[in-house]
Design an enzyme around this catalytic site. Structure first.
Site, PDB file in Angstrom:
ATOM      1  N   GLU A 152       0.821  -1.221   0.000  1.00 20.21           N
ATOM      2  CA  GLU A 152       0.000   0.000   0.000  1.00 20.21           C
ATOM      3  C   GLU A 152       0.854   1.270   0.000  1.00 20.21           C
ATOM      4  OE1 GLU A 152      -2.715  -0.656   3.262  1.00 20.21           O
ATOM      5  OE2 GLU A 152      -3.520  -2.475   2.344  1.00 20.21           O
ATOM      6  N   GLU A 267      -5.940 -10.351  -1.862  1.00 25.89           N
ATOM      7  CA  GLU A 267      -6.746 -10.103  -0.651  1.00 25.89           C
ATOM      8  C   GLU A 267      -8.230  -9.972  -0.990  1.00 25.89           C
ATOM      9  OE1 GLU A 267      -5.268  -6.959   1.893  1.00 25.89           O
ATOM     10  OE2 GLU A 267      -3.174  -7.461   1.500  1.00 25.89           O
TER      11      GLU A 267
HETATM   12  O1  G3I Z   1      -4.682  -9.356  18.629  1.00 26.22           O
HETATM   13  C1  G3I Z   1      -5.477  -8.338  19.254  1.00 26.22           C
HETATM   14  C2  G3I Z   1      -6.254  -8.901  20.368  1.00 26.22           C
HETATM   15  O2  G3I Z   1      -5.364  -9.355  21.363  1.00 26.22           O
HETATM   16  C3  G3I Z   1      -7.208  -7.831  20.917  1.00 26.22           C
HETATM   17  O3  G3I Z   1      -8.026  -8.378  21.899  1.00 26.22           O
HETATM   18  C4  G3I Z   1      -8.075  -7.266  19.808  1.00 26.22           C
HETATM   19  C5  G3I Z   1      -8.979  -6.134  20.297  1.00 26.22           C
HETATM   20  O4  G3I Z   1      -9.340  -5.270  19.242  1.00 26.22           O
HETATM   21  O5  G3I Z   1      -7.244  -6.766  18.804  1.00 26.22           O
HETATM   22  C6  G3I Z   1      -6.410  -7.767  18.231  1.00 26.22           C
HETATM   23  O6  G3I Z   1      -5.625  -7.224  17.226  1.00 26.22           O
HETATM   24  C7  G3I Z   1      -6.283  -6.897  16.013  1.00 26.22           C
HETATM   25  C8  G3I Z   1      -5.681  -7.729  14.892  1.00 26.22           C
HETATM   26  O7  G3I Z   1      -6.229  -7.304  13.672  1.00 26.22           O
HETATM   27  C9  G3I Z   1      -5.945  -9.244  15.051  1.00 26.22           C
HETATM   28  O8  G3I Z   1      -7.292  -9.551  14.801  1.00 26.22           O
HETATM   29  C10 G3I Z   1      -6.047  -5.418  15.790  1.00 26.22           C
HETATM   30  O9  G3I Z   1      -6.741  -4.656  16.759  1.00 26.22           O
HETATM   31  C11 G3I Z   1      -6.527  -5.037  14.411  1.00 26.22           C
HETATM   32  O10 G3I Z   1      -6.106  -3.702  14.137  1.00 26.22           O
HETATM   33  C12 G3I Z   1      -5.924  -5.963  13.390  1.00 26.22           C
HETATM   34  O11 G3I Z   1      -6.459  -5.597  12.147  1.00 26.22           O
HETATM   35  C13 G3I Z   1      -5.848  -6.166  10.999  1.00 26.22           C
HETATM   36  C14 G3I Z   1      -5.383  -5.020  10.088  1.00 26.22           C
HETATM   37  O12 G3I Z   1      -4.943  -5.527   8.844  1.00 26.22           O
HETATM   38  C15 G3I Z   1      -4.216  -4.268  10.728  1.00 26.22           C
HETATM   39  O13 G3I Z   1      -3.111  -5.110  10.887  1.00 26.22           O
HETATM   40  C16 G3I Z   1      -6.888  -7.020  10.308  1.00 26.22           C
HETATM   41  O14 G3I Z   1      -7.153  -8.189  11.098  1.00 26.22           O
HETATM   42  C17 G3I Z   1      -6.388  -7.452   8.931  1.00 26.22           C
HETATM   43  O15 G3I Z   1      -7.406  -8.112   8.236  1.00 26.22           O
HETATM   44  C18 G3I Z   1      -5.963  -6.221   8.145  1.00 26.22           C
HETATM   45  O16 G3I Z   1      -5.441  -6.683   6.924  1.00 26.22           O
HETATM   46  C19 G3I Z   1      -5.153  -5.681   5.943  1.00 26.22           C
HETATM   47  C20 G3I Z   1      -3.921  -6.138   5.177  1.00 26.22           C
HETATM   48  O17 G3I Z   1      -2.862  -6.411   6.061  1.00 26.22           O
HETATM   49  C21 G3I Z   1      -3.506  -5.101   4.132  1.00 26.22           C
HETATM   50  N1  G3I Z   1      -4.633  -4.782   3.249  1.00 26.22           N
HETATM   51  C22 G3I Z   1      -5.876  -4.422   3.908  1.00 26.22           C
HETATM   52  C23 G3I Z   1      -6.286  -5.493   4.917  1.00 26.22           C
HETATM   53  C24 G3I Z   1      -7.641  -5.188   5.556  1.00 26.22           C
HETATM   54  O18 G3I Z   1      -7.606  -4.017   6.312  1.00 26.22           O
END
Ligand code: G3I
Length: 356
Positions: A152, A267
Protein backbone atom coordinates in the site's frame (compact mmCIF):
# COMPACT_ATOMS: atom_id res chain seq x y z
CA UNK A 1 14.68 -23.39 -13.15
CA UNK A 2 14.80 -20.26 -11.08
CA UNK A 3 12.64 -20.60 -7.99
CA UNK A 4 10.77 -17.43 -8.87
CA UNK A 5 9.39 -19.15 -11.94
CA UNK A 6 7.71 -21.91 -10.01
CA UNK A 7 7.29 -19.92 -6.92
CA UNK A 8 3.89 -21.29 -6.03
CA UNK A 9 4.70 -24.84 -7.00
CA UNK A 10 4.07 -26.19 -10.46
CA UNK A 11 0.83 -24.24 -10.33
CA UNK A 12 2.08 -20.78 -11.17
CA UNK A 13 3.68 -19.29 -14.24
CA UNK A 14 5.71 -16.33 -12.99
CA UNK A 15 8.11 -14.29 -15.06
CA UNK A 16 11.62 -13.24 -14.23
CA UNK A 17 12.47 -9.56 -13.84
CA UNK A 18 14.03 -9.34 -17.28
CA UNK A 19 11.24 -10.99 -19.28
CA UNK A 20 10.68 -9.78 -22.82
CA UNK A 21 7.21 -9.15 -24.14
CA UNK A 22 7.50 -12.35 -26.22
CA UNK A 23 8.08 -14.25 -23.01
CA UNK A 24 5.18 -12.41 -21.44
CA UNK A 25 2.94 -13.52 -24.30
CA UNK A 26 4.16 -17.09 -23.95
CA UNK A 27 3.41 -16.95 -20.24
CA UNK A 28 -0.04 -15.53 -20.96
CA UNK A 29 -0.74 -18.53 -23.16
CA UNK A 30 0.64 -20.87 -20.51
CA UNK A 31 -1.28 -19.33 -17.63
CA UNK A 32 -4.46 -19.23 -19.66
CA UNK A 33 -4.69 -22.99 -19.20
CA UNK A 34 -3.09 -23.91 -15.88
CA UNK A 35 -5.09 -24.28 -12.70
CA UNK A 36 -4.59 -21.29 -10.41
CA UNK A 37 -3.81 -22.00 -6.75
CA UNK A 38 -6.43 -20.64 -4.36
CA UNK A 39 -5.61 -19.55 -0.85
CA UNK A 40 -6.74 -17.43 2.06
CA UNK A 41 -5.49 -15.15 4.80
CA UNK A 42 -5.32 -17.21 7.97
CA UNK A 43 -5.60 -16.48 11.71
CA UNK A 44 -3.25 -19.10 13.00
CA UNK A 45 -4.90 -19.50 16.42
CA UNK A 46 -8.11 -20.56 14.69
CA UNK A 47 -6.34 -23.46 12.99
CA UNK A 48 -5.75 -24.79 16.50
CA UNK A 49 -8.99 -23.71 18.18
CA UNK A 50 -11.70 -24.12 15.54
CA UNK A 51 -11.81 -27.51 13.83
CA UNK A 52 -14.40 -26.41 11.27
CA UNK A 53 -12.14 -23.54 10.28
CA UNK A 54 -9.18 -25.89 10.00
CA UNK A 55 -11.19 -28.29 7.83
CA UNK A 56 -12.32 -25.44 5.59
CA UNK A 57 -8.72 -24.35 5.03
CA UNK A 58 -7.53 -27.91 4.45
CA UNK A 59 -10.40 -28.61 2.09
CA UNK A 60 -10.04 -25.53 -0.07
CA UNK A 61 -6.60 -23.94 0.07
CA UNK A 62 -3.34 -24.57 -1.72
CA UNK A 63 -1.88 -21.34 -0.38
CA UNK A 64 -1.93 -19.48 2.92
CA UNK A 65 -0.87 -16.04 4.10
CA UNK A 66 -0.97 -14.78 7.67
CA UNK A 67 -3.70 -12.18 8.20
CA UNK A 68 -1.26 -10.95 10.82
CA UNK A 69 1.87 -12.47 12.31
CA UNK A 70 4.49 -11.06 9.95
CA UNK A 71 3.44 -7.45 10.46
CA UNK A 72 5.85 -5.27 12.43
CA UNK A 73 3.45 -4.88 15.34
CA UNK A 74 3.19 -8.66 15.68
CA UNK A 75 6.86 -9.51 15.10
CA UNK A 76 8.44 -6.60 16.97
CA UNK A 77 6.03 -5.24 19.63
CA UNK A 78 9.09 -4.03 21.49
CA UNK A 79 12.54 -3.14 20.11
CA UNK A 80 15.36 -5.66 20.23
CA UNK A 81 13.30 -8.85 20.00
CA UNK A 82 11.42 -10.71 17.26
CA UNK A 83 8.38 -12.93 17.95
CA UNK A 84 8.22 -15.63 15.31
CA UNK A 85 5.72 -17.96 16.96
CA UNK A 86 2.73 -17.21 14.68
CA UNK A 87 4.49 -17.29 11.30
CA UNK A 88 6.47 -20.37 12.38
CA UNK A 89 3.22 -22.16 13.22
CA UNK A 90 1.54 -21.14 9.97
CA UNK A 91 4.54 -22.26 7.92
CA UNK A 92 4.65 -25.60 9.74
CA UNK A 93 0.93 -26.05 8.96
CA UNK A 94 1.51 -25.19 5.30
CA UNK A 95 4.51 -27.51 5.01
CA UNK A 96 2.67 -30.37 6.72
CA UNK A 97 -0.25 -30.05 4.34
CA UNK A 98 1.42 -29.46 0.99
CA UNK A 99 0.58 -25.75 0.84
CA UNK A 100 2.76 -22.74 0.12
CA UNK A 101 2.85 -19.70 2.37
CA UNK A 102 3.14 -16.09 1.18
CA UNK A 103 4.84 -13.42 3.30
CA UNK A 104 2.84 -10.30 4.24
CA UNK A 105 4.45 -7.78 4.66
CA UNK A 106 7.90 -6.18 5.10
CA UNK A 107 7.23 -2.45 4.72
CA UNK A 108 3.80 -0.97 5.41
CA UNK A 109 2.54 2.30 6.83
CA UNK A 110 0.15 0.57 9.26
CA UNK A 111 0.45 -1.94 12.11
CA UNK A 112 3.69 -0.35 13.27
CA UNK A 113 4.69 -0.67 16.95
CA UNK A 114 4.76 2.48 19.06
CA UNK A 115 8.54 2.37 19.53
CA UNK A 116 9.14 3.03 15.82
CA UNK A 117 7.69 6.54 16.28
CA UNK A 118 10.97 7.50 17.92
CA UNK A 119 12.89 6.81 14.70
CA UNK A 120 13.69 10.25 13.33
CA UNK A 121 16.48 10.08 10.76
CA UNK A 122 16.88 8.56 7.31
CA UNK A 123 19.93 6.60 8.44
CA UNK A 124 18.10 5.09 11.39
CA UNK A 125 15.04 4.23 9.27
CA UNK A 126 17.24 2.46 6.71
CA UNK A 127 19.08 0.63 9.47
CA UNK A 128 15.93 -0.79 11.10
CA UNK A 129 14.34 -1.62 7.75
CA UNK A 130 17.45 -3.54 6.67
CA UNK A 131 17.70 -5.24 10.05
CA UNK A 132 14.06 -6.28 9.67
CA UNK A 133 14.45 -7.67 6.15
CA UNK A 134 17.71 -9.44 6.99
CA UNK A 135 16.19 -11.10 10.06
CA UNK A 136 12.74 -11.98 8.73
CA UNK A 137 13.50 -12.88 5.11
CA UNK A 138 16.72 -14.56 6.26
CA UNK A 139 14.80 -16.77 8.69
CA UNK A 140 12.37 -17.98 6.01
CA UNK A 141 14.78 -18.01 3.06
CA UNK A 142 13.81 -20.75 0.62
CA UNK A 143 10.64 -21.51 2.60
CA UNK A 144 8.45 -18.46 1.97
CA UNK A 145 8.68 -18.16 -1.81
CA UNK A 146 6.74 -14.92 -2.32
CA UNK A 147 6.81 -11.67 -0.33
CA UNK A 148 4.63 -8.56 -0.28
CA UNK A 149 7.74 -6.45 0.10
CA UNK A 150 6.00 -3.09 0.17
CA UNK A 151 2.31 -2.87 0.97
CA UNK A 152 0.00 0.00 0.00
CA UNK A 153 2.71 2.49 -1.01
CA UNK A 154 0.30 4.63 -3.04
CA UNK A 155 -1.92 7.18 -1.30
CA UNK A 156 -5.70 6.78 -1.14
CA UNK A 157 -6.40 9.43 -3.76
CA UNK A 158 -3.44 10.61 -5.81
CA UNK A 159 -5.83 12.90 -7.73
CA UNK A 160 -5.93 15.24 -4.74
CA UNK A 161 -2.91 14.33 -2.59
CA UNK A 162 0.74 13.32 -2.98
CA UNK A 163 1.00 10.04 -4.89
CA UNK A 164 3.07 8.24 -2.25
CA UNK A 165 1.31 7.38 1.01
CA UNK A 166 2.68 8.84 4.21
CA UNK A 167 4.54 6.29 6.31
CA UNK A 168 7.63 6.13 8.45
CA UNK A 169 9.46 4.86 5.35
CA UNK A 170 8.16 7.48 2.94
CA UNK A 171 8.59 10.33 5.43
CA UNK A 172 12.18 9.50 6.39
CA UNK A 173 13.64 7.74 3.34
CA UNK A 174 11.38 8.98 0.54
CA UNK A 175 10.12 7.01 -2.47
CA UNK A 176 13.52 5.34 -2.67
CA UNK A 177 12.43 3.14 0.25
CA UNK A 178 10.54 0.93 -2.21
CA UNK A 179 13.64 0.23 -4.27
CA UNK A 180 15.82 -0.20 -1.17
CA UNK A 181 13.40 -2.73 0.32
CA UNK A 182 13.22 -4.68 -2.95
CA UNK A 183 16.99 -4.75 -3.37
CA UNK A 184 17.62 -5.78 0.21
CA UNK A 185 15.03 -8.58 0.04
CA UNK A 186 16.54 -9.85 -3.21
CA UNK A 187 20.00 -9.81 -1.64
CA UNK A 188 18.79 -11.91 1.30
CA UNK A 189 16.72 -14.39 -0.74
CA UNK A 190 17.60 -14.11 -4.43
CA UNK A 191 15.02 -16.74 -5.37
CA UNK A 192 12.02 -15.16 -3.69
CA UNK A 193 9.26 -13.58 -5.75
CA UNK A 194 9.09 -9.89 -4.81
CA UNK A 195 5.69 -8.24 -4.94
CA UNK A 196 4.25 -4.74 -4.59
CA UNK A 197 0.79 -5.13 -3.11
CA UNK A 198 -1.91 -2.46 -3.28
CA UNK A 199 -5.65 -1.78 -3.43
CA UNK A 200 -8.22 0.60 -4.84
CA UNK A 201 -7.77 0.03 -8.59
CA UNK A 202 -11.04 -1.50 -9.63
CA UNK A 203 -13.86 1.01 -10.00
CA UNK A 204 -14.75 3.46 -12.79
CA UNK A 205 -13.94 6.49 -10.62
CA UNK A 206 -11.44 9.33 -10.87
CA UNK A 207 -9.87 8.11 -7.64
CA UNK A 208 -9.18 4.61 -9.02
CA UNK A 209 -7.90 6.03 -12.33
CA UNK A 210 -5.50 8.29 -10.43
CA UNK A 211 -4.40 5.41 -8.24
CA UNK A 212 -3.69 3.18 -11.24
CA UNK A 213 -1.73 5.97 -12.94
CA UNK A 214 0.36 6.68 -9.83
CA UNK A 215 1.03 3.00 -9.31
CA UNK A 216 2.11 2.55 -12.94
CA UNK A 217 4.49 5.52 -12.63
CA UNK A 218 6.10 3.96 -9.57
CA UNK A 219 6.43 0.55 -11.23
CA UNK A 220 7.81 1.98 -14.50
CA UNK A 221 10.41 3.90 -12.56
CA UNK A 222 11.43 0.78 -10.63
CA UNK A 223 11.70 -1.25 -13.83
CA UNK A 224 13.73 1.53 -15.51
CA UNK A 225 16.11 1.32 -12.59
CA UNK A 226 16.23 -2.47 -12.93
CA UNK A 227 14.92 -2.99 -9.41
CA UNK A 228 14.13 -6.62 -8.53
CA UNK A 229 10.34 -6.50 -8.80
CA UNK A 230 8.62 -9.64 -10.08
CA UNK A 231 4.91 -9.39 -9.47
CA UNK A 232 2.03 -7.13 -8.53
CA UNK A 233 -0.49 -8.03 -5.85
CA UNK A 234 -3.96 -6.72 -6.63
CA UNK A 235 -5.63 -6.87 -3.24
CA UNK A 236 -9.21 -6.74 -4.50
CA UNK A 237 -11.14 -5.41 -1.51
CA UNK A 238 -14.08 -4.69 -3.80
CA UNK A 239 -16.67 -2.11 -2.69
CA UNK A 240 -19.89 -4.07 -3.32
CA UNK A 241 -21.98 -1.06 -4.33
CA UNK A 242 -19.62 0.06 -7.10
CA UNK A 243 -19.31 -1.26 -10.64
CA UNK A 244 -16.12 -2.97 -11.71
CA UNK A 245 -14.17 -1.01 -14.32
CA UNK A 246 -13.41 -4.00 -16.55
CA UNK A 247 -11.66 -1.98 -19.27
CA UNK A 248 -9.70 0.03 -16.72
CA UNK A 249 -8.47 -3.10 -14.94
CA UNK A 250 -7.68 -4.96 -18.14
CA UNK A 251 -5.55 -2.15 -19.54
CA UNK A 252 -3.84 -1.71 -16.15
CA UNK A 253 -3.00 -5.41 -16.01
CA UNK A 254 -1.86 -5.35 -19.66
CA UNK A 255 0.58 -2.53 -18.88
CA UNK A 256 1.96 -4.40 -15.87
CA UNK A 257 2.14 -7.67 -17.74
CA UNK A 258 3.89 -5.94 -20.62
CA UNK A 259 6.62 -4.95 -18.18
CA UNK A 260 7.20 -8.65 -17.51
CA UNK A 261 5.36 -8.70 -14.18
CA UNK A 262 3.20 -11.53 -12.91
CA UNK A 263 -0.17 -10.73 -11.35
CA UNK A 264 -1.51 -12.14 -8.09
CA UNK A 265 -4.92 -11.49 -6.57
CA UNK A 266 -3.92 -11.27 -2.94
CA UNK A 267 -6.75 -10.10 -0.65
CA UNK A 268 -10.05 -10.64 -2.41
CA UNK A 269 -13.32 -9.92 -0.60
CA UNK A 270 -16.41 -7.78 -1.17
CA UNK A 271 -17.25 -4.99 1.23
CA UNK A 272 -21.01 -5.37 1.57
CA UNK A 273 -22.04 -2.68 4.06
CA UNK A 274 -23.98 -0.77 1.40
CA UNK A 275 -25.57 -3.80 -0.29
CA UNK A 276 -29.21 -4.91 0.24
CA UNK A 277 -30.09 -6.65 3.49
CA UNK A 278 -31.49 -9.77 1.78
CA UNK A 279 -28.76 -12.38 2.03
CA UNK A 280 -29.43 -14.22 -1.22
CA UNK A 281 -29.52 -10.98 -3.20
CA UNK A 282 -26.39 -9.77 -1.43
CA UNK A 283 -24.50 -13.01 -2.06
CA UNK A 284 -25.36 -12.81 -5.77
CA UNK A 285 -24.08 -9.23 -6.04
CA UNK A 286 -20.90 -10.20 -4.17
CA UNK A 287 -20.33 -13.10 -6.58
CA UNK A 288 -20.99 -10.93 -9.62
CA UNK A 289 -18.42 -8.32 -8.49
CA UNK A 290 -15.85 -11.08 -7.99
CA UNK A 291 -16.63 -12.58 -11.40
CA UNK A 292 -16.29 -9.22 -13.15
CA UNK A 293 -13.02 -8.44 -11.36
CA UNK A 294 -11.42 -11.84 -12.02
CA UNK A 295 -12.55 -11.81 -15.64
CA UNK A 296 -11.09 -8.35 -16.18
CA UNK A 297 -7.72 -9.59 -14.91
CA UNK A 298 -7.95 -13.02 -16.56
CA UNK A 299 -8.86 -11.56 -19.96
CA UNK A 300 -5.28 -10.28 -20.10
CA UNK A 301 -3.41 -12.90 -18.14
CA UNK A 302 -4.62 -15.44 -15.65
CA UNK A 303 -3.20 -14.48 -12.25
CA UNK A 304 -0.61 -16.68 -10.64
CA UNK A 305 -2.70 -17.05 -7.49
CA UNK A 306 -6.05 -16.01 -6.06
CA UNK A 307 -6.24 -15.46 -2.30
CA UNK A 308 -9.21 -14.20 -0.34
CA UNK A 309 -8.70 -12.16 2.83
CA UNK A 310 -10.15 -14.76 5.16
CA UNK A 311 -12.18 -17.77 4.14
CA UNK A 312 -15.43 -17.67 6.13
CA UNK A 313 -17.77 -14.81 6.96
CA UNK A 314 -17.37 -15.92 10.58
CA UNK A 315 -13.95 -14.26 10.72
CA UNK A 316 -13.42 -11.14 8.65
CA UNK A 317 -11.80 -7.74 9.13
CA UNK A 318 -14.66 -6.03 7.23
CA UNK A 319 -16.87 -5.08 10.23
CA UNK A 320 -13.92 -3.28 11.85
CA UNK A 321 -14.35 -0.52 9.24
CA UNK A 322 -17.54 -1.39 7.34
CA UNK A 323 -20.06 -2.76 9.83
CA UNK A 324 -23.60 -2.79 8.39
CA UNK A 325 -25.96 -0.21 9.86
CA UNK A 326 -28.91 -2.68 9.87
CA UNK A 327 -27.14 -5.05 12.30
CA UNK A 328 -26.86 -7.82 9.69
CA UNK A 329 -23.47 -9.55 9.74
CA UNK A 330 -21.17 -8.82 6.80
CA UNK A 331 -20.87 -11.53 4.13
CA UNK A 332 -17.68 -10.68 2.21
CA UNK A 333 -16.06 -14.11 1.83
CA UNK A 334 -16.49 -17.36 -0.14
CA UNK A 335 -17.84 -19.48 2.75
CA UNK A 336 -20.67 -18.36 5.00
CA UNK A 337 -20.39 -18.21 8.80
CA UNK A 338 -21.22 -21.93 8.93
CA UNK A 339 -18.56 -22.78 6.34
CA UNK A 340 -21.05 -23.44 3.56
CA UNK A 341 -19.91 -22.34 0.09
CA UNK A 342 -21.60 -19.22 -1.25
CA UNK A 343 -21.95 -18.17 -4.91
CA UNK A 344 -18.60 -16.36 -4.54
CA UNK A 345 -16.87 -19.71 -3.95
CA UNK A 346 -18.41 -21.16 -7.11
CA UNK A 347 -17.06 -18.19 -9.09
CA UNK A 348 -13.59 -18.70 -7.66
CA UNK A 349 -13.63 -22.44 -8.34
CA UNK A 350 -14.78 -21.89 -11.90
CA UNK A 351 -12.14 -19.22 -12.49
CA UNK A 352 -9.21 -21.07 -10.93
CA UNK A 353 -9.70 -24.52 -12.43
CA UNK A 354 -7.53 -25.62 -15.34
CA UNK A 355 -8.86 -24.63 -18.73
CA UNK A 356 -8.92 -27.40 -21.32
O1 G3I B 1 -4.68 -9.36 18.63
C1 G3I B 1 -5.48 -8.34 19.25
C2 G3I B 1 -6.25 -8.90 20.37
O2 G3I B 1 -5.36 -9.36 21.36
C3 G3I B 1 -7.21 -7.83 20.92
O3 G3I B 1 -8.03 -8.38 21.90
C4 G3I B 1 -8.08 -7.27 19.81
C5 G3I B 1 -8.98 -6.13 20.30
O4 G3I B 1 -9.34 -5.27 19.24
O5 G3I B 1 -7.24 -6.77 18.80
C6 G3I B 1 -6.41 -7.77 18.23
O6 G3I B 1 -5.63 -7.22 17.23
C7 G3I B 1 -6.28 -6.90 16.01
C8 G3I B 1 -5.68 -7.73 14.89
O7 G3I B 1 -6.23 -7.30 13.67
C9 G3I B 1 -5.95 -9.24 15.05
O8 G3I B 1 -7.29 -9.55 14.80
C10 G3I B 1 -6.05 -5.42 15.79
O9 G3I B 1 -6.74 -4.66 16.76
C11 G3I B 1 -6.53 -5.04 14.41
O10 G3I B 1 -6.11 -3.70 14.14
C12 G3I B 1 -5.92 -5.96 13.39
O11 G3I B 1 -6.46 -5.60 12.15
C13 G3I B 1 -5.85 -6.17 11.00
C14 G3I B 1 -5.38 -5.02 10.09
O12 G3I B 1 -4.94 -5.53 8.84
C15 G3I B 1 -4.22 -4.27 10.73
O13 G3I B 1 -3.11 -5.11 10.89
C16 G3I B 1 -6.89 -7.02 10.31
O14 G3I B 1 -7.15 -8.19 11.10
C17 G3I B 1 -6.39 -7.45 8.93
O15 G3I B 1 -7.41 -8.11 8.24
C18 G3I B 1 -5.96 -6.22 8.15
O16 G3I B 1 -5.44 -6.68 6.92
C19 G3I B 1 -5.15 -5.68 5.94
C20 G3I B 1 -3.92 -6.14 5.18
O17 G3I B 1 -2.86 -6.41 6.06
C21 G3I B 1 -3.51 -5.10 4.13
N1 G3I B 1 -4.63 -4.78 3.25
C22 G3I B 1 -5.88 -4.42 3.91
C23 G3I B 1 -6.29 -5.49 4.92
C24 G3I B 1 -7.64 -5.19 5.56
O18 G3I B 1 -7.61 -4.02 6.31
Amino acid sequence: MHRRQFVLGAMGAGLSAGSTSALAQAAAKECSRAAIPYGAAIRVDLLRDDQEYRRAVLGNCQLVVGEGGLKWIDLRPEPGKFHFDHPDRLLAFADANGMRMRGHTLAWYAAMPKWTEAISTKAEAERVLYEHIDTVVGRYKGRIPSWDVVNEAISDNPAVEAPMRKSIWQDLIGTQHVELALRRTAAVDPNAQLVLNDFGFENPTEQCRAKRAAFLRLVRDLKDRDAPLHAIGLQGHLPGEKDIDKDGISSFVAELHGMGLSILVTELDVIDDKLPRDRAIRDDIVASRVRAFLQAVGDVCRPEAVLTWGISDRFTWVPIWFRRKDGEPNRPLPLDANYRPKPMMRVIREFTRAKL
